[in-house]
Design an enzyme around this catalytic site. Structure first.
Site, PDB file in Angstrom:
ATOM      1  N   HIS A   1       8.107  -1.861   3.158  1.00  0.00           N
ATOM      2  CA  HIS A   1       8.924  -2.319   2.038  1.00  0.00           C
ATOM      3  C   HIS A   1       8.784  -3.966   2.485  1.00  0.00           C
ATOM      4  O   HIS A   1       9.565  -4.849   2.044  1.00  0.00           O
ATOM      5  CB  HIS A   1      10.241  -2.099   2.311  1.00  0.00           C
TER       6      HIS A   1
ATOM      7  N   LEU B   1       5.959   6.992 -10.788  1.00  0.00           N
ATOM      8  CA  LEU B   1       5.749   6.322  -9.471  1.00  0.00           C
ATOM      9  C   LEU B   1       4.311   6.235  -9.179  1.00  0.00           C
ATOM     10  O   LEU B   1       3.710   6.986  -8.238  1.00  0.00           O
ATOM     11  CB  LEU B   1       6.613   7.167  -8.533  1.00  0.00           C
TER      12      LEU B   1
ATOM     13  N   GLU C   1       1.564   3.079  -8.995  1.00  0.00           N
ATOM     14  CA  GLU C   1       1.246   1.476  -9.060  1.00  0.00           C
ATOM     15  C   GLU C   1      -0.256   1.454  -9.729  1.00  0.00           C
ATOM     16  O   GLU C   1      -0.470   0.377 -10.646  1.00  0.00           O
ATOM     17  CB  GLU C   1       1.286   0.753  -7.582  1.00  0.00           C
TER      18      GLU C   1
END
Lengths: 109, 367
Positions: B167, B96, B98
């Protein structure tokens, strides 16, 4: 319909397995997200696992007393093909609603 | 996976397509899928999954990586079944992180692979921005063209699914501002299928912004041999009209088509232009449409200030100033952090806000 398998997650720091104590769902049952799935016991504690998603329970793995390794299948759900992701909801397709009307003098064009 | 590409192989295989080439390629409105040949009905989700499977089959150097893209098949199931089909070496889960996903993609691209990383949600792209700007966007330039970055970065984007904070974002202006990147957003299943296949065969990095709220709507998709008539370049007129051009991309295209339908009830014929490529922007396509309609409204979910709508308005003004009947109007999100799900309907341009924008343009009189 699509099947989604949920493997036993690591329930602590580096635990490798857990023992099933009691299943809290039955095969064929429709459940919501966060519904209690199963109680398992690790070398650290007994914990109740909430469901990661909504769906129909197709299969469960492990009878009470049996041990499951982290990463092995725990439960399989059946979900609609077009089900939402893990976050958010599928938008509803609705007939467009309006309050604003257009008016224009297009003669000048 | 054992064979490695040498730099000379890469140079030989290098497709020298540049941003300028894309702009120069002719812009034509290709026929609707139904006119081209046989179609299959599928959702954008399924269309993207199909496109990825075909890319992976055709290019043994293509790799898929990201959080939960392997075993789970992605939180939106875009990579569903691909790890089983292509193996854990080519479709793999990452930690996890990026920054690591994009950093690894840069290294893989340098070694001759074509990584197709996924950032799970646009709101999680920020930790990778350093890699995207400083490495992905620049490596080809920095290396005098010897190290192209054939990276297709898939980013589930925009709002509309009632997700919590982080999100849903609209990052197109940020990415479009970075030299060396191309940015594209499909509006429906057929566009998604073809644009992803096209992007994943480029030698340039492409930020592929998938509109989450359109993942589940089904539509006709031309696949296989029937796809030959598709032109992936430039913008696309999705509805013709003569009084005003509505410019949109991603999920807003479908909304603008609804608006055009409603406007027709009032006698206003609206042309809807799906911009598709947000970098480079199809200036000729914009100018051709607005030269005909002489009025334009641009719609996007992103905040207004320094949003891509300003760039679109500027391009239209530069090219059509003499014939425009009114200043280009922008209907956008607000200059606030992207709101959580409950407030989405107040934030994303709705039908009435777009109609108001159109009305303001229709009423405008000089002097």
């Amino acid at each position: 319909m699509a099947e989604i398998s949920f493997p036993l997650p690591d329930l602590g720091e580096g635990l490798i397995e857990a023992t099933v104590l009691e299943w809290l769902v039955t095969e064929g049952e429709m459940i919501e997200r966060n519904h209690p799935l199963v109680e398992v016991e690790t070398t650290k504690s007994a914990v109740e696992l909430p469901s990661p998603q909504a769906g129909k329970v197709v299969r469960t793995y492990g009878e009470p007393g049996e041990t499951i390794k982290v990463g092995d299948p725990l439960i399989v759900f059946e979900v609609p093909d077009d089900t939402a992701g893990i976050v958010g909801t599928v938008p509803k397709e609705e007939a467009p609603k309006r309050r604003v009307r257009l008016s224009a003098n297009l003669d000048e064009d | 996976m054992s064979e490695h590409t040498t730099l000379s192989d890469l140079e030989a295989a290098q497709d020298n397509t540049t941003a300028a080439d894309v702009q120069q390629e002719s812009v034509q409105n290709f026929p609707e899928p139904a006119d081209v040949g046989a179609t299959e009905t599928m959702s954008m989700q399924q269309a993207l999954n199909r496109a990825l499977a075909e890319v992976m089959t055709e290019n043994p150097r293509a790799l898929i990586l990201g959080e939960d893209v392997g075993q789970l098949g992605g939180v939106f199931r875009i990579t569903d079944g691909l790890q089983k089909k292509f193996g854990e070496a080519r479709v793999f889960d990452t930690p996890l992180a990026e920054s690591g996903i994009l950093g690894m993609s840069v290294g893989l691209a340098m070694a001759g692979y074509h990584p197709i990383p996924e950032v799970q949600f646009d709101g999680f792209a920020y930790p990778a921005v350093n890699q995207i700007i400083c490495q992905v966007g620049r490596m080809n330039y920095r290396s005098r063209g010897t190290l192209p970055m054939p990276i297709t970065l898939r980013v589930p984007s925009f709002g509309g699914i009632r997700a919590p904070e982080h999100h849903g974002e609209s990052l197109e202006a940020m990415f479009a501002h970075v030299p060396g990147l191309k940015v594209v957003s499909p509006s429906g299943p057929n566009e998604a299928y073809h644009l992803l296949k096209y992007a994943a065969t480029r030698q340039d990095p492409v930020i592929f912004m998938e509109p989450k709220s359109r993942y589940w709507q089904k539509g006709p998709v031309n696949t296989g041999a029937d796809a030959a008539g598709y032109n992936p370049n430039g913008s696309r007129v999705v509805r013709e009209g003569k009084h005003l051009t509505l410019v949109a991309w991603g999920a807003m295209v479908a909304r603008c088509l609804q608006v055009a339908e409603l406007a027709a009830e009032d006698g206003i014929e609206i042309e809807v232009l799906d911009l598709r490529w947000l970098k480079p922007i199809d200036a000729e396509g914009l100018a051709a449409s607005v030269a005909k309609t002489r009025r334009a409204v641009v719609v996007h979910e992103a905040p207004r200030t320094s949003g891509l709508g300003a760039e679109v308005a500027s391009i239209i003004t530069e090219r059509c100033f003499g014939t425009l009947k009114a200043p280009v109007e922008r209907v956008t999100g607000f200059d606030v952090p992207y709101p959580s799900g409950d407030l989405e309907d107040e934030y994303i341009p709705n039908i009435d806000r777009i109609l108001y924008g159109i009305q303001r343009v229709l009423e405008y009189r000089r002097g």
